[in-house]
Write a protein that holds these residues in place. Sequence first.
Motif, PDB file in Angstrom:
ATOM      1  N   ASP A   1      -5.638   6.834  -0.504  1.00 20.75           N
ATOM      2  CA  ASP A   1      -6.672   6.362   0.423  1.00 20.75           C
ATOM      3  C   ASP A   1      -7.696   7.458   0.690  1.00 20.75           C
ATOM      4  O   ASP A   1      -7.328   8.602   0.996  1.00 20.75           O
ATOM      5  CB  ASP A   1      -6.047   5.942   1.760  1.00 20.75           C
ATOM      6  CG  ASP A   1      -5.315   4.621   1.659  1.00 20.75           C
ATOM      7  OD1 ASP A   1      -5.724   3.787   0.830  1.00 20.75           O
ATOM      8  OD2 ASP A   1      -4.341   4.417   2.411  1.00 20.75           O
TER       9      ASP A   1
ATOM     10  N   GLU B   1      -1.489  -2.707  -1.828  1.00 23.10           N
ATOM     11  CA  GLU B   1      -0.763  -1.521  -1.409  1.00 23.10           C
ATOM     12  C   GLU B   1       0.614  -1.437  -2.064  1.00 23.10           C
ATOM     13  O   GLU B   1       1.451  -0.631  -1.664  1.00 23.10           O
ATOM     14  CB  GLU B   1      -0.645  -1.506   0.118  1.00 23.10           C
ATOM     15  CG  GLU B   1      -2.019  -1.407   0.801  1.00 23.10           C
ATOM     16  CD  GLU B   1      -1.945  -1.399   2.307  1.00 23.10           C
ATOM     17  OE1 GLU B   1      -0.830  -1.519   2.864  1.00 23.10           O
ATOM     18  OE2 GLU B   1      -3.010  -1.283   2.946  1.00 23.10           O
TER      19      GLU B   1
ATOM     20  N   ASP C   1      -6.283  11.188   0.836  1.00 22.82           N
ATOM     21  CA  ASP C   1      -4.927  11.488   1.286  1.00 22.82           C
ATOM     22  C   ASP C   1      -4.040  11.778   0.078  1.00 22.82           C
ATOM     23  O   ASP C   1      -4.430  11.552  -1.072  1.00 22.82           O
ATOM     24  CB  ASP C   1      -4.393  10.304   2.085  1.00 22.82           C
ATOM     25  CG  ASP C   1      -3.400  10.712   3.156  1.00 22.82           C
ATOM     26  OD1 ASP C   1      -2.977  11.884   3.152  1.00 22.82           O
ATOM     27  OD2 ASP C   1      -3.050   9.866   4.001  1.00 22.82           O
TER      28      ASP C   1
ATOM     29  N   ASN D   1      -0.386   4.899  -1.799  1.00 24.15           N
ATOM     30  CA  ASN D   1      -0.470   3.650  -1.044  1.00 24.15           C
ATOM     31  C   ASN D   1      -0.816   2.530  -2.028  1.00 24.15           C
ATOM     32  O   ASN D   1      -1.885   1.937  -1.995  1.00 24.15           O
ATOM     33  CB  ASN D   1      -1.518   3.752   0.062  1.00 24.15           C
ATOM     34  CG  ASN D   1      -1.456   2.575   1.020  1.00 24.15           C
ATOM     35  OD1 ASN D   1      -0.470   1.853   1.051  1.00 24.15           O
ATOM     36  ND2 ASN D   1      -2.508   2.384   1.788  1.00 24.15           N
TER      37      ASN D   1
END
Length: 302
Positions: free
Chosen positions: A185, A240, A167, A171
């Motif tokens: 991710d 995260e 992605d 994150n």
Amino acid sequence: MPLRIGKASKATALNELGRRRDDEGDQDAALEAYAQASAIHPGWAVPWYNAGLIHKYRGEWAASLQANARAVQCEPGNEGALWNLGIAATALGDWTTARRAWQQYGIQVPEGEGPVDFFIGLTPIRVHGDEASDVVWSDRIDPARAILRNVPSPACGHRFGDLVLHDGAANGYRKRGDREIPVFDALEVIAPSDYSTYEVSIDDATEEDIGALIARFETAGAAAENWTTSIQVLCKACSEGRPDGEHNHAPGEPPAACGPWHVGIAAREEVQARRILDEWRQLTPKAGLRDFSCVLQATPRS
């Protein structure tokens, strides 16, 4: 012709309904609401983008590409839609569309007809398995692909050398020297590694001895990692976010000067891993090897 106020309001209401259904976990109902909103207001990018987002996380790449392409058509400067269009095109091997999406976003990727060749650098990628997730340092070879360069734990279900699609939304963050680098991710494995993962326990060896063993694996075209010192368990908030935050993560009992050490190994063949261990032990005769095993077999390639 401008959209009538009544129709605009209905499209907005349907888009919000889609958001609520998605938050509730009913993605099919959300997609239906977004489709209805787009049918009423086909020139509005938002419901197209929202539908493309669901398709992305479901791995429905053709549908994600189509929805994000429509969002970009409605709003050429929509950065989120452009990025997700690039991801979907990369997943499908549609390199013409991927290049166009990255360039329209503002990334100066090289021209060409095959895969995008645009090495970005070492990047932390979060990979997910049925039992655990790992953040693994990886070679990012274009805006949406990376090759895993750590030896991941078997619980995350990934291997050294996996080529993953990832992605584009940060994150979490990790530091490399003084630089803070975003964590992305992984979405899926594009090309599985032909390296299996092995583990071994070693005692009566110094940390320097283990470093020499790791160097031997690297010289032989394999990889090894001292999991005793390299793996840090974080809570979800820190993983995260930023690991140097307010939460205290107890590192556990530190190893003694001579171990025991828990070492992860990536090798194409078990015989190669055993040979390197035997050669190293001849130079480190006091070292003891225990519980050598294959913990994650390579995926056979057709």
